[in-house]
Design a protein around this motif. Sequence first.
Motif, mmCIF file in Angstrom:
data_model
loop_
_atom_site.group_PDB
_atom_site.id
_atom_site.type_symbol
_atom_site.label_atom_id
_atom_site.label_comp_id
_atom_site.label_asym_id
_atom_site.label_seq_id
_atom_site.Cartn_x
_atom_site.Cartn_y
_atom_site.Cartn_z
ATOM 1 N N SER A 12 0.841 -1.202 0.000
ATOM 2 C CA SER A 12 0.000 0.000 0.000
ATOM 3 C C SER A 12 0.878 1.254 0.000
ATOM 4 N N SER A 13 0.251 2.394 -0.260
ATOM 5 C CA SER A 13 0.991 3.663 -0.241
ATOM 6 C C SER A 13 1.515 3.954 1.164
ATOM 7 N N ARG A 14 0.790 3.540 2.172
ATOM 8 C CA ARG A 14 1.225 3.749 3.559
ATOM 9 C C ARG A 14 2.489 2.929 3.841
ATOM 10 N N THR A 15 2.498 1.666 3.412
ATOM 11 C CA THR A 15 3.670 0.806 3.625
ATOM 12 C C THR A 15 4.862 1.329 2.845
ATOM 13 N N LEU A 16 4.637 1.730 1.597
ATOM 14 C CA LEU A 16 5.725 2.267 0.778
ATOM 15 C C LEU A 16 6.291 3.535 1.412
ATOM 16 N N ALA A 17 5.414 4.391 1.908
ATOM 17 C CA ALA A 17 5.867 5.620 2.570
ATOM 18 C C ALA A 17 6.742 5.289 3.770
ATOM 19 N N SER A 18 6.343 4.306 4.541
ATOM 20 C CA SER A 18 7.114 3.890 5.706
ATOM 21 C C SER A 18 8.483 3.366 5.298
ATOM 22 N N ILE A 19 8.536 2.583 4.246
ATOM 23 C CA ILE A 19 9.804 2.015 3.773
ATOM 24 C C ILE A 19 10.728 3.112 3.259
ATOM 25 N N LEU A 28 1.798 9.655 -2.878
ATOM 26 C CA LEU A 28 0.733 9.947 -3.836
ATOM 27 C C LEU A 28 1.135 11.072 -4.788
ATOM 28 N N GLN A 29 1.871 12.055 -4.272
ATOM 29 C CA GLN A 29 2.352 13.143 -5.121
ATOM 30 C C GLN A 29 3.346 12.624 -6.158
ATOM 31 N N LEU A 30 4.259 11.756 -5.744
ATOM 32 C CA LEU A 30 5.219 11.168 -6.682
ATOM 33 C C LEU A 30 4.504 10.311 -7.729
ATOM 34 N N GLY A 34 4.353 10.959 -11.877
ATOM 35 C CA GLY A 34 4.798 9.917 -12.788
ATOM 36 C C GLY A 34 6.082 9.228 -12.345
ATOM 37 N N THR A 35 6.607 9.598 -11.197
ATOM 38 C CA THR A 35 7.823 8.960 -10.691
ATOM 39 C C THR A 35 7.535 7.540 -10.246
ATOM 40 N N LEU A 36 6.423 7.341 -9.567
ATOM 41 C CA LEU A 36 6.034 6.016 -9.092
ATOM 42 C C LEU A 36 4.837 5.519 -9.901
ATOM 43 N N THR A 37 4.764 4.218 -10.068
ATOM 44 C CA THR A 37 3.655 3.609 -10.803
ATOM 45 C C THR A 37 2.822 2.794 -9.831
ATOM 46 N N ALA A 38 1.516 3.052 -9.865
ATOM 47 C CA ALA A 38 0.604 2.357 -8.956
ATOM 48 C C ALA A 38 -0.415 1.570 -9.760
ATOM 49 N N GLN A 40 -4.358 0.159 -9.426
ATOM 50 C CA GLN A 40 -5.577 0.344 -8.643
ATOM 51 C C GLN A 40 -6.062 -1.016 -8.158
ATOM 52 N N ASP A 41 -6.247 -1.161 -6.848
ATOM 53 C CA ASP A 41 -6.734 -2.403 -6.250
ATOM 54 C C ASP A 41 -7.970 -2.040 -5.449
ATOM 55 N N GLY A 42 -9.123 -2.079 -6.106
ATOM 56 C CA GLY A 42 -10.345 -1.617 -5.454
ATOM 57 C C GLY A 42 -10.288 -0.100 -5.373
ATOM 58 N N LYS A 43 -10.481 0.416 -4.183
ATOM 59 C CA LYS A 43 -10.404 1.869 -4.058
ATOM 60 C C LYS A 43 -9.007 2.335 -3.612
ATOM 61 N N TYR A 44 -8.067 1.420 -3.430
ATOM 62 C CA TYR A 44 -6.716 1.765 -2.989
ATOM 63 C C TYR A 44 -5.692 1.544 -4.095
ATOM 64 N N LYS A 45 -4.582 2.271 -4.006
ATOM 65 C CA LYS A 45 -3.476 2.092 -4.945
ATOM 66 C C LYS A 45 -2.453 1.171 -4.308
ATOM 67 N N LYS A 46 -1.904 0.281 -5.126
ATOM 68 C CA LYS A 46 -0.867 -0.640 -4.663
ATOM 69 C C LYS A 46 0.377 -0.418 -5.508
#
Length: 190
Positions: A12-19, A28-30, A34-38, A40-46
Amino acid sequence: MAFDVGRQNMVSSRTLASILGITQNRVLQLTEEGTLTAVQDGKYKKYDIVPAVHAYIDKVRTRGEKVSVGSLQEEKLQQDIRWKRARADLIEIELKELTGEMHRAEDVEAAVTDLVLYVKAALLAIPGRLATTIAEIDNAEQCSVALESELHEVLNGLAGYSYDPKEYQKRVRERENGKEQPKEYEDEEE
């Protein structure tokens, strides 16, 4: 959590932010930049962790390489300006202090302490000045009048107590004479 470099490891974006040691909003800004590629997994980005970390490292590395000699000189110039403004502000404050337009907290505290000691001494002197007078009085009303008269005398003395700018300037000069003068700023030639 172990990651397999050969396959997708979605987080998740939260886990990635922590790492990455950044905020979830920054992730989310990155992504928007276009720096990061996500995905869509339901309503969340992975995010696939391995490519996301590599992309972030590349972003940080590229940002560091953009620092040029010109920008370093500009930064040094900005720091010099900031230092000179701060020094000018300090000199202005010192001038206001020397002219009595502004007072340090320690000087105000000393002046208030002087006033409190003056009041204390004046009040503590009342019993000694009235002892013989009250001893001779046998009437409570006359004792009250004598005490009131003495208190008015003390209060009139306090009314005459005033701030002495010369005393304040003397304190400032004593402090300034005892303090080491700051070294002047010199531009270093490189």
